[in-house]
Scaffold this motif. Structure first.
Motif, PDB file in Angstrom:
ATOM      1  N   UNK A 126       7.347  -6.205  -3.886  1.00  0.00           N
ATOM      2  CA  UNK A 126       6.611  -4.940  -3.875  1.00  0.00           C
ATOM      3  C   UNK A 126       5.490  -5.041  -4.911  1.00  0.00           C
ATOM      4  N   UNK A 127       4.230  -4.859  -4.521  1.00  0.00           N
ATOM      5  CA  UNK A 127       3.130  -5.052  -5.483  1.00  0.00           C
ATOM      6  C   UNK A 127       3.162  -4.096  -6.676  1.00  0.00           C
ATOM      7  N   UNK A 128       3.660  -2.863  -6.507  1.00  0.00           N
ATOM      8  CA  UNK A 128       3.759  -1.887  -7.600  1.00  0.00           C
ATOM      9  C   UNK A 128       2.392  -1.528  -8.184  1.00  0.00           C
ATOM     10  N   UNK A 129       1.387  -1.446  -7.312  1.00  0.00           N
ATOM     11  CA  UNK A 129       0.024  -1.150  -7.775  1.00  0.00           C
ATOM     12  C   UNK A 129      -0.423   0.256  -7.400  1.00  0.00           C
ATOM     13  N   UNK A 130      -0.390   0.591  -6.114  1.00  0.00           N
ATOM     14  CA  UNK A 130      -0.719   1.936  -5.641  1.00  0.00           C
ATOM     15  C   UNK A 130       0.240   2.267  -4.506  1.00  0.00           C
ATOM     16  N   UNK A 131       0.604   3.534  -4.380  1.00  0.00           N
ATOM     17  CA  UNK A 131       1.548   3.893  -3.325  1.00  0.00           C
ATOM     18  C   UNK A 131       0.975   3.586  -1.945  1.00  0.00           C
ATOM     19  N   UNK A 132      -0.288   3.950  -1.728  1.00  0.00           N
ATOM     20  CA  UNK A 132      -0.910   3.688  -0.423  1.00  0.00           C
ATOM     21  C   UNK A 132      -1.007   2.189  -0.157  1.00  0.00           C
ATOM     22  N   UNK A 133      -1.436   1.437  -1.158  1.00  0.00           N
ATOM     23  CA  UNK A 133      -1.578  -0.010  -0.993  1.00  0.00           C
ATOM     24  C   UNK A 133      -0.243  -0.706  -0.821  1.00  0.00           C
ATOM     25  N   UNK A 134       0.756  -0.289  -1.592  1.00  0.00           N
ATOM     26  CA  UNK A 134       2.084  -0.891  -1.474  1.00  0.00           C
ATOM     27  C   UNK A 134       2.691  -0.585  -0.109  1.00  0.00           C
ATOM     28  N   UNK A 135       2.481   0.655   0.367  1.00  0.00           N
ATOM     29  CA  UNK A 135       2.977   1.024   1.688  1.00  0.00           C
ATOM     30  C   UNK A 135       2.305   0.230   2.789  1.00  0.00           C
TER      31      UNK A 135
END
Length: 281
Positions: free
Chosen positions: A82-91
């Motif tokens: 999980x990248x853990x960077x942005x909710x939209x980006x991770x999704x």
């Protein structure tokens, strides 16, 4: 009398026996098929793929005990980073992983990973069940930070170490780590210290902005869900977990465990996932 005439009766009897056996087999197959159709039972298909999504301050190895049990039971398993960077980006990233999987999927999220699976499952009909493990299950417009503060009990904020990092646009973001000396008691109090020392050293930070970002999807409204409440959780208050589970109409179990329940109680986590499979797939 020659050998050919001696063998003729034997061959005739063998052929008759073979024909009778074939007829019996066909009759049994027809009877079994009719019975299955009448009872609504069908031959079992391939097992669904279980996709495990970790949350903040952890990595995919936090699922190792769960993976071992699921694979032993015959399930294909994927535990992407999980990248853990942005909710939209991770999704969006997880959504792309799901698109690469053939067949039905049971999607499992821990902690912040719960918000990510809720986003990623949108537009993915292969996802048959959502399983939240001490996880965020936000409504549209809610953030993880908002939900963690909805009820008292979290001591995470006071035990965080903020670290600035550069963003691509030239501005600065903030990564959040759990302070090394506080990691065991805050995150995984029921895990041996020798193990939590390693977990603290290898923890994945989460961008503070990801925890503040509002959810755009609430797929638990349309996909059956299951929820494991960790009653000794110091990151997400158990009361907040119960609130989210009840709101989502999730089938819920409560386990006396820390936030790192997938590490301390992998058998309970694997059992809940298999319950979801049995009911939804």
């Amino acid at each position: 009398m020659n050998l050919k005439s001696l063998l003729r009766p034997i061959r005739t009897q063998a052929a008759l026996a073979g024909s009778l056996a074939a007829l019996a087999a066909l009759s049994l197959a027809a009877s079994t098929s009719a019975s299955a159709a009448k009872s609504g039972h069908h031959p079992a298909g391939p097992k669904p793929t279980v996709v495990l999504v970790h949350g903040a301050f952890a990595d995919s190895s936090s699922w190792n005990g769960v993976i071992k049990r699921l694979e032993h039971a015959g399930y294909p398993v994927i535990a992407p980073a999980n990248p853990l960077r942005t909710l939209a980006g991770d999704g969006a990233y997880l959504h792309s992983v799901l698109k690469s999987v053939d067949g039905p999927i049971v999607l499992v999220g821990h902690s912040y990973g719960g918000a990510v699976i809720s986003e990623a499952a949108a537009g993915t009909p292969a996802v048959k069940a959502l399983v939240y493990i001490a996880a965020f299950a936000p409504e549209k417009g809610e953030s993880a930070l908002e939900l963690s503060g909805k009820y008292p009990g979290s001591t995470l904020g006071e035990n965080l170490d903020p670290v600035p990092f550069p963003l691509a646009d030239g501005t600065t973001g903030t990564d959040l780590y759990i302070k090394t000396e506080k990691f065991h008691d805050q995150f995984a109090a029921d895990v041996p210290t020798a193990q939590t020392d390693l977990m603290a050293a290898t923890q994945r930070p989460v961008a503070a902005s990801a925890l503040e970002e509002e959810a755009t999807e609430a797929t638990w409204k349309t996909i059956p869900s299951w929820y494991l409440v960790a009653t000794q959780d110091k990151n997400i208050p158990p009361a907040a977990q119960r609130f989210m589970a009840e709101r989502a109409h999730s089938r819920t179990v409560e386990i006396n465990a820390s936030h790192a329940v997938s590490v301390s109680r992998p058998e309970a986590v694997a059992d809940l996932i298999q319950r979801a499979v049995a009911a939804a797939c």
